[in-house]
Design a protein around this motif. Sequence first.
Motif, PDB file in Angstrom:
ATOM      1  N   ILE A  13      17.154  57.345  11.403  1.00  0.00           N
ATOM      2  CA  ILE A  13      17.219  55.982  11.935  1.00  0.00           C
ATOM      3  C   ILE A  13      18.418  55.227  11.373  1.00  0.00           C
ATOM      4  O   ILE A  13      19.131  54.529  12.114  1.00  0.00           O
ATOM      5  CB  ILE A  13      15.886  55.259  11.656  1.00  0.00           C
ATOM      6  CG1 ILE A  13      14.818  55.812  12.617  1.00  0.00           C
ATOM      7  CG2 ILE A  13      16.021  53.741  11.801  1.00  0.00           C
ATOM      8  CD1 ILE A  13      13.415  55.347  12.336  1.00  0.00           C
ATOM      9  N   LEU A  38       8.061  46.332  14.261  1.00  0.00           N
ATOM     10  CA  LEU A  38       7.974  47.371  15.283  1.00  0.00           C
ATOM     11  C   LEU A  38       7.699  48.710  14.609  1.00  0.00           C
ATOM     12  O   LEU A  38       8.335  49.060  13.616  1.00  0.00           O
ATOM     13  CB  LEU A  38       9.286  47.436  16.063  1.00  0.00           C
ATOM     14  CG  LEU A  38       9.333  48.244  17.355  1.00  0.00           C
ATOM     15  CD1 LEU A  38       8.357  47.668  18.385  1.00  0.00           C
ATOM     16  CD2 LEU A  38      10.757  48.232  17.917  1.00  0.00           C
ATOM     17  N   VAL A  62       7.874  52.733  14.915  1.00  0.00           N
ATOM     18  CA  VAL A  62       8.549  53.802  15.658  1.00  0.00           C
ATOM     19  C   VAL A  62       8.295  55.131  14.964  1.00  0.00           C
ATOM     20  O   VAL A  62       8.182  55.192  13.742  1.00  0.00           O
ATOM     21  CB  VAL A  62      10.073  53.565  15.786  1.00  0.00           C
ATOM     22  CG1 VAL A  62      10.366  52.343  16.630  1.00  0.00           C
ATOM     23  CG2 VAL A  62      10.746  53.465  14.432  1.00  0.00           C
ATOM     24  N   GLN A  63       8.227  56.192  15.760  1.00  0.00           N
ATOM     25  CA  GLN A  63       8.059  57.527  15.177  1.00  0.00           C
ATOM     26  C   GLN A  63       9.395  58.237  14.987  1.00  0.00           C
ATOM     27  O   GLN A  63       9.528  59.047  14.068  1.00  0.00           O
ATOM     28  CB  GLN A  63       7.136  58.368  16.054  1.00  0.00           C
ATOM     29  CG  GLN A  63       5.729  57.778  16.159  1.00  0.00           C
ATOM     30  CD  GLN A  63       4.773  58.715  16.851  1.00  0.00           C
ATOM     31  OE1 GLN A  63       4.289  59.670  16.262  1.00  0.00           O
ATOM     32  NE2 GLN A  63       4.482  58.444  18.115  1.00  0.00           N
ATOM     33  N   ARG A  64      10.360  57.932  15.845  1.00  0.00           N
ATOM     34  CA  ARG A  64      11.691  58.538  15.745  1.00  0.00           C
ATOM     35  C   ARG A  64      12.726  57.515  16.205  1.00  0.00           C
ATOM     36  O   ARG A  64      12.398  56.502  16.829  1.00  0.00           O
ATOM     37  CB  ARG A  64      11.807  59.789  16.650  1.00  0.00           C
ATOM     38  CG  ARG A  64      10.812  60.892  16.374  1.00  0.00           C
ATOM     39  CD  ARG A  64      10.974  61.518  15.007  1.00  0.00           C
ATOM     40  NE  ARG A  64      12.259  62.159  14.822  1.00  0.00           N
ATOM     41  CZ  ARG A  64      12.499  63.457  15.011  1.00  0.00           C
ATOM     42  NH1 ARG A  64      11.524  64.252  15.430  1.00  0.00           N
ATOM     43  NH2 ARG A  64      13.687  63.967  14.767  1.00  0.00           N
ATOM     44  N   GLU A  93      12.827  56.103  19.809  1.00  0.00           N
ATOM     45  CA  GLU A  93      11.891  55.079  20.287  1.00  0.00           C
ATOM     46  C   GLU A  93      12.410  53.657  20.072  1.00  0.00           C
ATOM     47  O   GLU A  93      11.765  52.699  20.492  1.00  0.00           O
ATOM     48  CB  GLU A  93      10.540  55.236  19.568  1.00  0.00           C
ATOM     49  CG  GLU A  93       9.807  56.525  19.904  1.00  0.00           C
ATOM     50  CD  GLU A  93       8.446  56.601  19.236  1.00  0.00           C
ATOM     51  OE1 GLU A  93       8.005  55.605  18.646  1.00  0.00           O
ATOM     52  OE2 GLU A  93       7.817  57.672  19.315  1.00  0.00           O
ATOM     53  N   ILE A  94      13.553  53.509  19.417  1.00  0.00           N
ATOM     54  CA  ILE A  94      14.076  52.162  19.139  1.00  0.00           C
ATOM     55  C   ILE A  94      14.587  51.539  20.446  1.00  0.00           C
ATOM     56  O   ILE A  94      15.378  52.159  21.158  1.00  0.00           O
ATOM     57  CB  ILE A  94      15.207  52.225  18.093  1.00  0.00           C
ATOM     58  CG1 ILE A  94      14.653  52.758  16.769  1.00  0.00           C
ATOM     59  CG2 ILE A  94      15.847  50.852  17.888  1.00  0.00           C
ATOM     60  CD1 ILE A  94      15.719  53.083  15.727  1.00  0.00           C
ATOM     61  N   LEU A 117      11.555  47.496  11.089  1.00  0.00           N
ATOM     62  CA  LEU A 117      11.092  48.773  11.608  1.00  0.00           C
ATOM     63  C   LEU A 117      10.241  49.484  10.563  1.00  0.00           C
ATOM     64  O   LEU A 117      10.643  49.592   9.397  1.00  0.00           O
ATOM     65  CB  LEU A 117      12.272  49.680  11.967  1.00  0.00           C
ATOM     66  CG  LEU A 117      13.120  49.303  13.173  1.00  0.00           C
ATOM     67  CD1 LEU A 117      14.179  50.374  13.410  1.00  0.00           C
ATOM     68  CD2 LEU A 117      12.267  49.126  14.419  1.00  0.00           C
TER      69      LEU A 117
END
Length: 332
Positions: A285, A250, A252-254, A257-258, A224
């Motif tokens: 996260i 991947l 992700v912004q937050r 979003e995972i 991530l």
Amino acid sequence: MMKRPLTIRLCGPRGFCAGVDRAIQIVVLALKKYGAPVYVRHEIVHNRYVVEGLQARGAVFVEELDEIPPEHHAQPVVFSAHGVPKSVPADAEARNLFYLDATCPLVSKVHKQAMRHQRQGRHVLLIGHAGHPEVIGTMGQLPEGAVTLVETEEDAARIAPADPQALGFVTQTTLSVEDTAGIIKVLQGRFPQMQAPAAESICYATTNRQDAVKEAAVGADLFLIVGAPNSSNSMRLVEVAERAGAARGLLVQRASEIPWGEIEDISVLGLSAGASAPEIIVDEIIDAFRERFDVTVELAVTAEETENFPVNRVLRDIELTPADMAFVNGSA
């Protein structure tokens, strides 16, 4: 129910670099010194969390300077860390605007390298991504037609400069080291007289974050990267992770979003953050994974960063509170 074990390989360095830290600090200091509103042309850095945090403090983001109402022309306008074409400060002066330039000093260094090539009679080849604010800013340092953008090895194999003997190159600061090396190799093969910049264009923070990701990626089931889709250095980290051995990378912004349903059976997770992503989201996260897995955190540290870029002289008489500092360094 027993939680599955999960090893998180947490990269260091990660997150905010000195240029991003300085840019955010400039906006916060300007708000403290001059009061709201402080205008910011474009996103100060490519991160929604940071932008929203500054908006809550009184920053107003605009795309162009003509959006600033005449009654606020005495209020500061800040130019983003990515740099701007020469036409932007010229426009600000024509409008009698008070501006503060938050361009990262390492981006400014690339501007100077490009101008040096031109002074010495060379056509400038800029290795970078079309439309990125940094590329627009660098191309805008020189007259139209003085710079050719080279995005790929295919571009490098195709370009036909007027004088192949008089070329110099610079690069966007946030590119993949490997991709850039491939493009430069093609260019040097075709144009052996091409001159390199006086110093490396890709910045230390980009290189350091890529090196840490390479170390952590081997054998990772998922990697991530915390960052925004329009953040070049963050997108490059995803590519670097997959190239270095992660089964999947991947962005992700937050934590929201995972795709949790797709990653129930992972056992090794790589985790890093682009240079404009705050540490508080990395913590968010890790906490989200702790809720679902029995987490062990391993550090993958490949460098220590001590760089610190001073803010504009006019702001140096203002002190930040501990709460301000926590926001500036991304921990709040």
